[in-house]
Enzyme design. Structure first.
Site, PDB file in Angstrom:
ATOM      1  N   SER A 168      -8.899 -10.332   5.885  1.00 52.76           N
ATOM      2  CA  SER A 168     -10.096 -10.738   7.091  1.00 52.76           C
ATOM      3  C   SER A 168     -11.184  -9.795   6.763  1.00 52.76           C
ATOM      4  O   SER A 168     -12.231  -9.911   7.484  1.00 52.76           O
ATOM      5  CB  SER A 168      -9.325 -10.433   8.226  1.00 52.76           C
ATOM      6  OG  SER A 168      -8.981  -8.864   8.541  1.00 52.76           O
ATOM      7  N   SER A 169     -11.186  -8.652   5.974  1.00 55.98           N
ATOM      8  CA  SER A 169     -12.440  -8.301   5.680  1.00 55.98           C
ATOM      9  C   SER A 169     -12.402  -7.340   4.381  1.00 55.98           C
ATOM     10  O   SER A 169     -11.532  -7.270   3.757  1.00 55.98           O
ATOM     11  CB  SER A 169     -12.637  -7.128   6.706  1.00 55.98           C
ATOM     12  OG  SER A 169     -11.798  -5.885   6.729  1.00 55.98           O
ATOM     13  N   GLY A 170     -13.825  -6.932   3.965  1.00 57.38           N
ATOM     14  CA  GLY A 170     -13.809  -5.897   2.720  1.00 57.38           C
ATOM     15  C   GLY A 170     -13.003  -6.449   1.494  1.00 57.38           C
ATOM     16  O   GLY A 170     -13.667  -7.615   1.146  1.00 57.38           O
TER      17      GLY A 170
ATOM     18  N   ASP B  62       1.753  -8.731  10.306  1.00 58.04           N
ATOM     19  CA  ASP B  62       1.373  -7.294  10.048  1.00 58.04           C
ATOM     20  C   ASP B  62       2.530  -6.875   9.066  1.00 58.04           C
ATOM     21  O   ASP B  62       3.592  -6.927   8.863  1.00 58.04           O
ATOM     22  CB  ASP B  62       1.941  -6.759  11.468  1.00 58.04           C
ATOM     23  CG  ASP B  62       1.765  -5.155  11.383  1.00 58.04           C
ATOM     24  OD1 ASP B  62       1.674  -4.643  10.577  1.00 58.04           O
ATOM     25  OD2 ASP B  62       1.765  -4.671  12.768  1.00 58.04           O
TER      26      ASP B  62
ATOM     27  N   SER C 213      -5.027   1.015  -4.813  1.00 59.60           N
ATOM     28  CA  SER C 213      -4.796   2.652  -4.700  1.00 59.60           C
ATOM     29  C   SER C 213      -6.182   3.019  -4.161  1.00 59.60           C
ATOM     30  O   SER C 213      -6.942   2.351  -3.580  1.00 59.60           O
ATOM     31  CB  SER C 213      -3.944   3.352  -6.068  1.00 59.60           C
ATOM     32  OG  SER C 213      -3.820   4.771  -5.462  1.00 59.60           O
TER      33      SER C 213
ATOM     34  N   TYR D 202      -4.545  10.702   3.358  1.00 60.83           N
ATOM     35  CA  TYR D 202      -4.774   9.386   2.841  1.00 60.83           C
ATOM     36  C   TYR D 202      -4.754   9.475   1.313  1.00 60.83           C
ATOM     37  O   TYR D 202      -4.362   8.903   0.629  1.00 60.83           O
ATOM     38  CB  TYR D 202      -6.510   9.142   3.126  1.00 60.83           C
ATOM     39  CG  TYR D 202      -7.009   7.823   2.190  1.00 60.83           C
ATOM     40  CD1 TYR D 202      -6.507   6.685   2.787  1.00 60.83           C
ATOM     41  CD2 TYR D 202      -7.951   7.963   1.425  1.00 60.83           C
ATOM     42  CE1 TYR D 202      -6.928   5.408   2.161  1.00 60.83           C
ATOM     43  CE2 TYR D 202      -8.134   6.833   0.629  1.00 60.83           C
ATOM     44  CZ  TYR D 202      -7.953   5.529   1.228  1.00 60.83           C
ATOM     45  OH  TYR D 202      -8.358   4.593   0.297  1.00 60.83           O
TER      46      TYR D 202
ATOM     47  N   SER E  87      -1.139   9.380   0.479  1.00 59.32           N
ATOM     48  CA  SER E  87      -0.570   7.842   0.637  1.00 59.32           C
ATOM     49  C   SER E  87      -1.009   7.315  -0.509  1.00 59.32           C
ATOM     50  O   SER E  87      -0.325   6.439  -1.024  1.00 59.32           O
ATOM     51  CB  SER E  87      -1.159   7.304   1.778  1.00 59.32           C
ATOM     52  OG  SER E  87      -2.400   7.146   1.831  1.00 59.32           O
ATOM     53  N   LYS E  88      -2.174   7.708  -1.033  1.00 62.86           N
ATOM     54  CA  LYS E  88      -2.822   6.765  -2.355  1.00 62.86           C
ATOM     55  C   LYS E  88      -1.959   7.172  -3.580  1.00 62.86           C
ATOM     56  O   LYS E  88      -1.885   6.597  -4.538  1.00 62.86           O
ATOM     57  CB  LYS E  88      -4.323   6.568  -2.337  1.00 62.86           C
ATOM     58  CG  LYS E  88      -4.844   5.716  -1.274  1.00 62.86           C
ATOM     59  CD  LYS E  88      -4.151   4.355  -1.177  1.00 62.86           C
ATOM     60  CE  LYS E  88      -5.102   3.539  -0.223  1.00 62.86           C
ATOM     61  NZ  LYS E  88      -4.781   2.195  -0.286  1.00 62.86           N
TER      62      LYS E  88
ATOM     63  N   ASN F  84     -18.888  -0.263  -0.316  1.00 63.29           N
ATOM     64  CA  ASN F  84     -19.405  -0.760   1.106  1.00 63.29           C
ATOM     65  C   ASN F  84     -18.649  -1.642   1.835  1.00 63.29           C
ATOM     66  O   ASN F  84     -18.806  -2.784   1.642  1.00 63.29           O
ATOM     67  CB  ASN F  84     -20.795  -1.045   1.001  1.00 63.29           C
ATOM     68  CG  ASN F  84     -21.657  -0.668   1.468  1.00 63.29           C
ATOM     69  OD1 ASN F  84     -21.331   0.073   2.728  1.00 63.29           O
ATOM     70  ND2 ASN F  84     -22.872  -0.300   1.180  1.00 63.29           N
ATOM     71  N   THR F  85     -17.821  -1.172   2.773  1.00 64.98           N
ATOM     72  CA  THR F  85     -17.013  -2.358   3.556  1.00 64.98           C
ATOM     73  C   THR F  85     -16.966  -1.988   4.919  1.00 64.98           C
ATOM     74  O   THR F  85     -16.388  -2.723   5.955  1.00 64.98           O
ATOM     75  CB  THR F  85     -15.396  -2.443   3.078  1.00 64.98           C
ATOM     76  OG1 THR F  85     -14.857  -1.091   3.290  1.00 64.98           O
ATOM     77  CG2 THR F  85     -15.314  -2.844   1.555  1.00 64.98           C
TER      78      THR F  85
HETATM   79  N1  LIG Z   1     -13.661   0.622   0.813  1.00 66.16           N
HETATM   80  C1  LIG Z   1     -13.637   1.784  -0.002  1.00 66.16           C
HETATM   81  O1  LIG Z   1     -14.405   2.616  -0.008  1.00 66.16           O
HETATM   82  C2  LIG Z   1     -12.024   1.799  -0.599  1.00 66.16           C
HETATM   83  C3  LIG Z   1     -12.041   2.906  -1.545  1.00 66.16           C
HETATM   84  C4  LIG Z   1     -10.813   2.939  -2.289  1.00 66.16           C
HETATM   85  C5  LIG Z   1      -9.758   2.167  -1.753  1.00 66.16           C
HETATM   86  N2  LIG Z   1      -9.825   1.246  -0.803  1.00 66.16           N
HETATM   87  C6  LIG Z   1      -8.766   0.757  -0.384  1.00 66.16           C
HETATM   88  O2  LIG Z   1      -8.967  -0.643  -0.265  1.00 66.16           O
HETATM   89  C7  LIG Z   1      -8.237  -1.355   0.590  1.00 66.16           C
HETATM   90  C8  LIG Z   1      -9.180  -2.278   1.320  1.00 66.16           C
HETATM   91  O3  LIG Z   1      -9.997  -1.335   2.040  1.00 66.16           O
HETATM   92  P1  LIG Z   1     -11.293  -2.145   2.682  1.00 66.16           P
HETATM   93  O4  LIG Z   1     -12.531  -1.032   2.258  1.00 66.16           O
HETATM   94  O5  LIG Z   1     -11.411  -3.643   2.334  1.00 66.16           O
HETATM   95  O6  LIG Z   1     -10.945  -1.795   4.317  1.00 66.16           O
HETATM   96  P2  LIG Z   1     -11.064  -3.118   5.474  1.00 66.16           P
HETATM   97  O7  LIG Z   1     -12.518  -3.680   5.329  1.00 66.16           O
HETATM   98  O8  LIG Z   1     -11.025  -2.270   6.590  1.00 66.16           O
HETATM   99  O9  LIG Z   1     -10.016  -3.982   5.268  1.00 66.16           O
HETATM  100  C9  LIG Z   1      -8.584  -3.620   5.670  1.00 66.16           C
HETATM  101  C10 LIG Z   1      -8.041  -5.115   5.628  1.00 66.16           C
HETATM  102  O10 LIG Z   1      -6.331  -4.669   5.967  1.00 66.16           O
HETATM  103  C11 LIG Z   1      -6.025  -5.449   6.893  1.00 66.16           C
HETATM  104  N3  LIG Z   1      -4.850  -4.712   7.633  1.00 66.16           N
HETATM  105  C12 LIG Z   1      -4.941  -3.654   8.078  1.00 66.16           C
HETATM  106  N4  LIG Z   1      -3.801  -3.299   8.717  1.00 66.16           N
HETATM  107  C13 LIG Z   1      -2.953  -4.297   8.359  1.00 66.16           C
HETATM  108  C14 LIG Z   1      -1.514  -4.544   9.023  1.00 66.16           C
HETATM  109  N5  LIG Z   1      -0.802  -3.697   9.561  1.00 66.16           N
HETATM  110  N6  LIG Z   1      -1.058  -5.688   8.412  1.00 66.16           N
HETATM  111  C15 LIG Z   1      -1.845  -6.627   7.774  1.00 66.16           C
HETATM  112  N7  LIG Z   1      -2.920  -6.553   7.326  1.00 66.16           N
HETATM  113  C16 LIG Z   1      -3.740  -5.154   7.648  1.00 66.16           C
HETATM  114  C17 LIG Z   1      -7.132  -5.775   7.831  1.00 66.16           C
HETATM  115  O11 LIG Z   1      -6.908  -7.131   8.556  1.00 66.16           O
HETATM  116  P3  LIG Z   1      -6.510  -7.209  10.040  1.00 66.16           P
HETATM  117  O12 LIG Z   1      -6.881  -5.825  10.781  1.00 66.16           O
HETATM  118  O13 LIG Z   1      -7.050  -8.382  10.563  1.00 66.16           O
HETATM  119  O14 LIG Z   1      -5.029  -6.971  10.052  1.00 66.16           O
HETATM  120  C18 LIG Z   1      -8.219  -6.102   6.892  1.00 66.16           C
HETATM  121  O15 LIG Z   1      -8.413  -7.248   6.551  1.00 66.16           O
HETATM  122  C19 LIG Z   1      -7.468  -0.351   1.364  1.00 66.16           C
HETATM  123  O16 LIG Z   1      -5.973  -0.247   0.713  1.00 66.16           O
HETATM  124  C20 LIG Z   1      -8.147   0.801   0.997  1.00 66.16           C
HETATM  125  O17 LIG Z   1      -7.581   2.285   1.210  1.00 66.16           O
HETATM  126  C21 LIG Z   1     -11.097   1.136  -0.129  1.00 66.16           C
END
Ligand SMILES: NC(=O)c1ccc[n+]([C@@H]2O[C@H](COP(=O)([O-])OP(=O)(O)OC[C@H]3O[C@@H](n4cnc5c(N)ncnc54)[C@H](OP(=O)(O)O)[C@@H]3O)[C@@H](O)[C@H]2O)c1
Length: 251
Positions: free
Chosen positions: A16-18, A53, A130, A144, A147-148, A178-179
């Protein structure tokens, strides 16, 4: 191994995002049928959306049933859904720590176990998202990071165990992208502005797709980050500690 992505199926969590949203668009663009999983409805076209979920075992089992009815097997499972937690260890409550690990680690292991029978049918790939934070400690994000790091260890040990089924595992460690991720995180602190420009989710998704096509076992994003993290960790950890403690206002 020859792959026909025209008929391939990718199951992606957190669409749904990012990053999950960008990964869904990228795999779809490359001919995959995409099954997306999230709690809120995504604003992109998916072949199947499962409102679930991922921390709930019954939701995971339902996601498997709906995917099996839709596609029969799975070529790629991307465990992407995850959150951050911005607090010192002293400030973190046990409830928050457990909720973080439930989503970032146990849901990844649970989704993989649940989907393994469908992955075995097509000798598919598990892609676990991760983080660079799983490779180096970050102050006020220690939980965090832990966990990763657990996710990466899961990926690296799983890889050998499932190789006998022809199932592959790709461990992905992105740096900052950027998310708006930090605004949806657990905890009470906000990250300080980091130097430089963050990458966009679309380029990240293309890099993951390329890594999958090349049969890679792990990747950092951007590519130079792995060497930089190694250098900081082993050659200048004191300098890193000094500047990042200052950045977080802990010194
Ligand atoms: N952005 C960064 O800089 C970055 C860097 C390193 C790693 N990561 C990793 O990349 C992944 C995605 O991050 P992002 O930046 O895209 O974050 P985000 O934009 O906050 O997206 C998170 C997504 O996870 C879903 N989600 C959260 N809890 C959930 C649940 N209980 N069940 C099902 N879906 C769930 C959310 O959808 P709903 O709320 O609609 O369920 C949303 O679609 C994460 O694992 C994050 O740790 C991100």
């Amino acid at each position: 191994m020859k792959r026909n992505s025209k008929t391939s199926v990718a199951v992606i969590t957190g669409v749904s995002s990012g990053l999950g949203r960008a990964l869904a668009q990228c795999f779809h663009h490359n001919g995959f049928r995409v099954v997306g999983i999230s709690r809120s409805q995504p604003d992109i076209d998916l072949d199947l959306w499962v409102c679930a979920d991922v921390t709930n075992p019954e939701d995971r089992a339902r996601a498997v049933r709906e995917t099996e009815a839709f596609a029969g097997s799975v070529d790629v499972l991307i465990n992407n859904a995850g959150k951050g937690l911005y607090d010192t260890w002293e400030e973190s409550s046990m409830e928050e720590l457990k909720a973080l690990f439930e989503l970032n680690f146990f849901a990844v292991a649970g989704m993989t176990q649940a989907f393994l029978p469908l992955l075995k049918r097509s000798r598919g790939t598990v892609i676990n998202i991760s983080s660079a934070a799983g490779r180096i400690w970050v102050f006020c994000m220690g939980a965090y990071c832990a966990s990763k790091a657990a996710v990466s260890m899961f990926s690296n040990s799983l890889r050998g165990e499932v190789a006998r089924y022809g199932v592959r595992v790709l461990d992905v460690s992105p740096g900052q992208i950027n998310t708006g991720f930090s605004s949806r995180s657990f905890g009470h602190r906000s990250p300080p502005d980091s130097p430089g420009r963050s990458a966009g989710p679309e380029d990240f998704a293309k890099a993951v797709y390329r890594a999958w096509k090349r049969g890679r076992k792990s990747m950092t994003y951007p590519g130079w980050l792995g060497a930089a993290l190694f250098a900081v960790r082993y050659f200048v950890p004191g300098i890193y500690n000094h500047f990042s403690l200052k950045m977080w206002g802990l010194k």
